[in-house]
Design an enzyme around this catalytic site. Sequence first.
Site, PDB file in Angstrom:
ATOM      1  N   LYS A  56       0.849  -1.203   0.000  1.00 34.03           N
ATOM      2  CA  LYS A  56       0.000   0.000   0.000  1.00 34.03           C
ATOM      3  C   LYS A  56       0.880   1.247   0.000  1.00 34.03           C
ATOM      4  CE  LYS A  56      -3.873  -2.350   2.098  1.00 34.03           C
ATOM      5  NZ  LYS A  56      -4.512  -2.864   3.306  1.00 34.03           N
ATOM      6  N   GLN A 100      -4.886  -1.582   9.458  1.00 36.68           N
ATOM      7  CA  GLN A 100      -4.746  -2.912   8.869  1.00 36.68           C
ATOM      8  C   GLN A 100      -5.342  -3.967   9.805  1.00 36.68           C
ATOM      9  OE1 GLN A 100      -3.385  -3.554   5.711  1.00 36.68           O
ATOM     10  NE2 GLN A 100      -4.173  -5.604   6.096  1.00 36.68           N
ATOM     11  N   ASP A 123     -11.226   2.706   4.146  1.00 35.67           N
ATOM     12  CA  ASP A 123     -11.614   1.292   4.057  1.00 35.67           C
ATOM     13  C   ASP A 123     -13.139   1.159   3.974  1.00 35.67           C
ATOM     14  OD1 ASP A 123     -10.209  -1.004   3.740  1.00 35.67           O
ATOM     15  OD2 ASP A 123      -9.827  -1.374   5.865  1.00 35.67           O
TER      16      ASP A 123
END
Length: 287
Positions: A56, A100, A123
Amino acid sequence: MPEQARIIDGKAAAAELRAGIGREVAAIKAARGLVPGLHVVLVGDDPASRVYVASKEKLAAEIGMNSAAHRLPAETTEAELLAKIAALNADDAVDGILVQLPLPKHIDTGRIIDAIDPAKDVDGLHPINAGLLAGGKNGLVPCTPLGCMLLLKQTLPSLSGLDAVVVGRSELVGRPVAQLLLQADCTVTIAHSRTRNLAEVVRRADIVVAAVGRPLMIKGDWIKPGATVIDVGINRMPDGKLAGDVDFAEAVRVAGAITPVPGGVGPMTIACLLRNTLTAFHARRGA
Ligand code: NDP
């Protein structure tokens, strides 16, 4: 030669998407002197998570975004993580925050996601964003479902009126992808572990989205001839190779178009994270 489905090239689609975002980032920098910023928070040293976070960071940097990874030790307390998120929420240079997952067991994941500013929740998992999606009004949409939709839209001339079956009902994939298909005017069925006659249900579908986590579960004879198959599953096989939830070797001979694993949905997920960061930037700082 037997007939074969069109292979949907997620790697190429993701590269194209990233290139377009890169051009937009460059234009924003030239016109306004601003650079969108993506911040990823990693707690602990799960090897798979470390790889995801590194890629990422790398892909965000490649397209000229500011990116930072905040690597916190496994013993980080929930209070310390909440304080980190509060600091990122308050920092105007931070457009996107991604924590994460999975988090270590001593941390309540729901509480952490709830603490992220919904305007920076790239997200798309915050209840406000999930609620907007359920109401047909998009806030920030989860990355993998967004990637599935982009692949479908580039594959099919129109989704309107098509029968779509989503296998899986997770918050991360199944539910949001079903909402997006509904927004695109599909007739949507959500199947799950309690669904009866799953093969029959899948056989009705013009579009199958498989998000189960069971290798090769969906067989070729479950697929309606000509259907479009989007395989979200990523499963590690005993030989070390990756396989999807769909039996690709069988389904490729029946479907009209199908995503491979790897090289299908996977690459779209990070590209959509970058797209969400740009969307969040525009929403917060003006288009
Ligand atoms: P979850 O485990 O959260 O959800 C799995 C879903 O599948 C559940 O809704 C479950 O039903 C359903 N299910 C389980 N067994 C069956 C069965 N026998 N028949 C029908 N439905 C079943 O997984 P995720 O949604 O998080 O992920 C799904 C897959 O996608 C995984 O392989 C994951 O690795 C992959 N993935 C890939 C991503 C990418 O970037 N390509 C990103 C995210 C995930 P129930 O609710 O009834 O238990």
